[in-house]
Design an enzyme around this catalytic site. Structure first.
Site, short mmCIF file in Angstrom:
data_model
loop_
_atom_site.label_atom_id
_atom_site.label_comp_id
_atom_site.label_asym_id
_atom_site.label_seq_id
_atom_site.Cartn_x
_atom_site.Cartn_y
_atom_site.Cartn_z
N GLU A 267 13.19 40.74 -99.96
CA GLU A 267 11.99 39.96 -99.64
C GLU A 267 10.78 40.46 -100.42
O GLU A 267 9.69 40.65 -99.88
CB GLU A 267 11.73 39.99 -98.12
CG GLU A 267 12.90 39.42 -97.32
CD GLU A 267 12.65 39.29 -95.83
OE1 GLU A 267 11.89 40.10 -95.29
OE2 GLU A 267 13.24 38.37 -95.23
N ASP B 40 19.62 37.46 -89.74
CA ASP B 40 18.34 38.10 -89.46
C ASP B 40 18.02 38.07 -87.97
O ASP B 40 17.14 37.32 -87.56
CB ASP B 40 17.25 37.38 -90.27
CG ASP B 40 15.95 38.16 -90.31
OD1 ASP B 40 15.94 39.31 -89.84
OD2 ASP B 40 14.95 37.62 -90.81
N GLU C 175 11.22 39.05 -82.28
CA GLU C 175 10.80 38.06 -83.28
C GLU C 175 11.45 36.70 -83.08
O GLU C 175 10.77 35.67 -83.07
CB GLU C 175 11.13 38.59 -84.68
CG GLU C 175 10.87 37.59 -85.79
CD GLU C 175 11.18 38.13 -87.17
OE1 GLU C 175 11.58 39.31 -87.29
OE2 GLU C 175 10.99 37.38 -88.15
C1 GCU Z 1 12.64 39.47 -91.01
C2 GCU Z 1 11.21 39.44 -90.59
C3 GCU Z 1 10.35 40.18 -91.55
C4 GCU Z 1 10.90 41.57 -91.80
C5 GCU Z 1 12.34 41.49 -92.22
C6 GCU Z 1 12.99 42.85 -92.38
O1 GCU Z 1 12.83 38.71 -92.15
O2 GCU Z 1 10.80 38.11 -90.47
O3 GCU Z 1 9.05 40.23 -91.01
O4 GCU Z 1 10.15 42.20 -92.77
O5 GCU Z 1 13.06 40.78 -91.27
O6 GCU Z 1 13.78 43.19 -91.51
O7 GCU Z 1 12.75 43.52 -93.35
#
Ligand code: GCU
Length: 714
Positions: free
Chosen positions: A309, A388, A416
């Site tokens: 990400e 996730d 979340e």
């Molecule tokens: C999810 C979450 C993110 C977080 C990511 C992770 O995608 O939405 O906010 O950073 O998990 O576990 O790194």
């Protein structure tokens, strides 16, 4: 709204006076209220042993005794008052004291954190080889209450199944423009930082450390895995802030870990590269880590989110993730530190039109070929599912694919995707299911064995220590710690399952209720317990019922992930999740005709998941694209299942609200807790209805199949 923390204690019981020197914190006591120490505090206790952790134990006992009239002494002779005064009721002793061998028969070594509990002739004894064991023994006594003081109790030894029982805080130092002070935080601000500065609230932090120790946690990663510019400096010029946190948590046997950016040699070290095989980079990490240990000698290690990400990682240099993890492992090894390297690596810029890319496959594809290449002190941290933290996912196939690698299982306590601490969703049963899953079939080891330390069963070919359990924390500076007061149970359960992963989640909830709430002396003493079980036991399945069906996942509003949006992610670069059309729904992940993900599991699961008939109902749409008329094992069709579960989920929330009202009406909960829970239950019901209406309407419109029971669908 009355949001004051109050006390969760029931009505009708007078509080003893506050002992001198104890400053009451303006925060809910969670599972360690003073009353939980009543049985200990009203007895004559002797603590034998020395060192800082023994001091912690002693001060806990002294505080309890000051409150409840008992006597706490340090040192002397076992079983007798050193000065000929009254004999002891309770002895907490390090086994370095000779006399203990007569009291508790020698058995297996208890290790760093284990303890033995026994009672003979009216004296209860906790024996530990090391001071940490004494601390955990004390909290076991707290859990047992009066039951710990039976006159006779056969010796019973407790050792944690997992060596490292960790919570990850996703706390930012600066307030992030989108994510705020705590990423995915639903409990107010950070306990560590506020507006870019250290928060420096040691009392509050100490209370947090105490709660964590009270459920068995022994490691905290203090900052967000997404390491932004300011947070990166915690590794170097802001390290003193981490050291301050470590100082406060140390008395509760908690080691501090730090999330670091893979690009640190460039951003902090001024090097032109972060290539893991570059000598300058290695030297930079070695020197920086030396400094870390000079400042925090018991530092736990690093947590890294790399090539994930948008975070930097080894791919930029044509290196793999073993190269990346081993770079940091080598820097940490001389000091006994570990690197937690996250396996959450996937393409978040995919083209939804490209049906060959499957996010679920990604972690296995990247990591399984690297099995055996990670250093011993590199722990691969794997989310429990391949996607996730959804309410329902299959267990990640990575867990079965890397027998020669230390694996930690990561769960998300912060809710979340499970109602964001506005919804009651007790996740103990979910984690317990994951930990009990047997990836190699019924005769093979379970996930908990993979994560456990030697002593538990070893998975095929595994001769080494497992990586433990990592829980993304749900706590913040909220007066109830967790936003929703009932979400405290999730943090408690995560710690307990890391200590003893085969505990029954209902029994864990029972412990939590017993510790957190004391029923009033008037009224039905069992009503509180029964009602809380009624509201919480099945709440995860209830949540699953009114949200995304049959394992398909997501369908949440993009970005913040709260509330329904069936197509919210369907045409985005983050992955494609349901492929619903007029004829059917689900993702074909079979080897025969789909993405091949089902083939990442060992048999029998690869075969079960591959076949529509073998696939468990709750995961059907994760593995298969099926017509709406497909008949489930339950006998229902997919479309009727969607309607039925959504209506049922709403009814279950409505019922939970009634149960809570009855409970609160009986005066069994503190008004501040009641106000907060009621407000959240109202929101949960509103949101569940919204999920139900949107999901049912969406699928009625797509499929054209009416509800068999003719209920209103918009
Ligand atoms: C999810 C979450 C993110 C977080 C990511 C992770 O995608 O939405 O906010 O950073 O998990 O576990 O790194």
């Amino acid at each position: 709204m009355n949001d004051g923390p109050g006390s969760s204690r029931g009505a009708g019981r007078a509080e003893p006076e506050q002992p001198e020197g104890q400053r009451p914190l303006d925060v809910h006591p969670a599972w360690l209220p003073p009353e939980a120490f009543r049985a200990i505090g009203s007895r004559r206790t002797r603590v034998l042993g020395d060192g800082p952790l023994v001091e912690t134990v002693l001060s806990e006992v002294r505080e309890a005794c000051a409150r409840y009239g008992g006597v706490a002494r340090h040192g002397g002779v076992m079983g007798h008052g050193a000065t000929g005064d009254e004999p002891d009721d309770l002895i907490l002793v390090l086994s370095t004291v000779d006399a203990v061998r007569d009291f508790v028969p020698a058995g297996q070594p208890l290790g760093e954190e284990g303890f033995t509990l026994a009672a003979r002739s009216g004296v209860t004894v906790v024996v530990a080889d090391r001071p940490a064991g004494l601390l955990y023994g004390l909290f076991e006594l707290v859990r047992l209450g009066e039951a710990a003081f039976r006159p006779e109790r056969a010796p019973e030894s407790h050792r944690p199944a997992m060596r490292r029982r960790m919570v990850d805080q996703w706390d930012n130092v600066d307030v992030h423009p989108v994510m705020g002070q705590v990423e995915r935080g639903y409990a107010g601000g950070s306990l560590f930082w506020r507006d870019g500065k250290p928060r420096r609230d040691p009392d509050r932090l100490r209370a947090y450390g105490r709660l964590l120790a009270g459920c068995g946690v022994n490691a905290v990663s203090v900052n967000n895995v997404n390491v932004h510019a300011t947070e990166a400096h915690l590794l170097t010029d802001r390290l003193a802030e981490v050291a301050e946190i470590a100082d406060v948590l140390r008395p509760y046997h908690i080691r501090v870990h730090l999330s670091v950016s893979f690009a640190s040699p460039i951003t902090l070290g001024g090097l032109p590269t972060a290539d893991p095989l570059d000598e300058r980079v290695r030297a930079w990490w070695a020197g920086t880590t030396r400094q870390v240990y000079a400042t925090i000698p018991d530092f736990g290690g690093y947590v890294v989110k790399a090539d994930s990400e948008g975070q930097p990682g080894p791919f930029a240099y044509g290196r793999n993730h073993a190269d990346g993890a081993n770079l940091l492992a080598a820097a940490l090894a001389p000091y006994g530190g570990v690197v937690h390297w996250r396996a959450f690596v996937y393409n978040h810029r995919q083209d939804w039109r490209d049906r060959s890319t499957d996010r679920a496959r990604a972690a296995y594809d990247h990591f399984a070929p690297l099995d055996g290449q990670f250093h011993d002190n590199a722990i691969l941290q794997v989310k429990y599912g391949p996607m996730d933290f959804q309410a329902r996912e299959p267990v990640s196939p990575v867990i079965a694919a890397m027998p020669a690698t230390r694996l930690a299982v990561e769960v998300q306590v912060t809710q979340e995707y499970t109602g964001q601490q506005r919804h009651v969703c007790y996740l103990g049963p979910q984690w317990s299911e994951v930990l009990g899953f047997r990836p190699w079939g019924p005769d093979g080891p379970a996930v908990r064995d993979v994560a456990a330390s030697p002593g538990g069963a070893a998975s095929p070919g595994r001769a080494h220590d497992g990586g433990g359990l990592v829980a993304v924390s749900n706590a913040g500076d909220d007066p109830f710690w967790t936003g929703h007061p009932l979400a405290q149970a999730n943090l408690y359960a995560a710690g307990r399952l890391a200590w003893a992963p085969d505990l029954d989640p209902t029994a864990i909830l029972d412990e939590w209720i017993e510790l957190t709430f004391t029923p009033s002396s008037t009224g039905d003493p069992d009503l509180l317990r029964r009602s809380l079980h009624e509201v919480m036991d099945g709440s995860w399945r209830t949540y699953e019922r009114y949200t995304a069906p049959l394992g398909v996942g997501f369908m949440v509003r993009p970005g913040h992930h709260y509330g329904p949006d069936v197509d919210g992610y369907e045409y985005t670069p983050w992955g494609t999740y349901h492929f619903a059309d007029r004829d059917g729904i689900g993702v074909d992940r079979t080897v025969a005709t789909g993405t091949g993900f089902a083939g990442q599991y060992p048999p029998p699961w690869s075969q079960l998941y591959e076949s529509r008939q073998g696939c468990p109902d709750e995961l059907l749409l994760f593995f298969h694209h099926v017509p709406y008329g497909h008949v489930l094992h339950s006998g229902s069709t997919v479309i009727q299942h969607i309607y039925d579960t959504h209506f049922a989920g709403v009814e279950e929330v409505r019922r939970a609200r009634q149960v809570w009202e009855r409970l609160a009406g009986a005066g069994l909960v503190d008004p501040a807790v009641d106000t907060r829970v009621r407000e959240r239950l109202d929101e949960q019901l509103r949101c569940a209805e919204e999920w139900c209406d949107q999901l049912n309407a969406y699928f009625l419109r797509k499929s054209g199949v009416p509800d068999a029971h003719g209920r209103p669908i918009y």
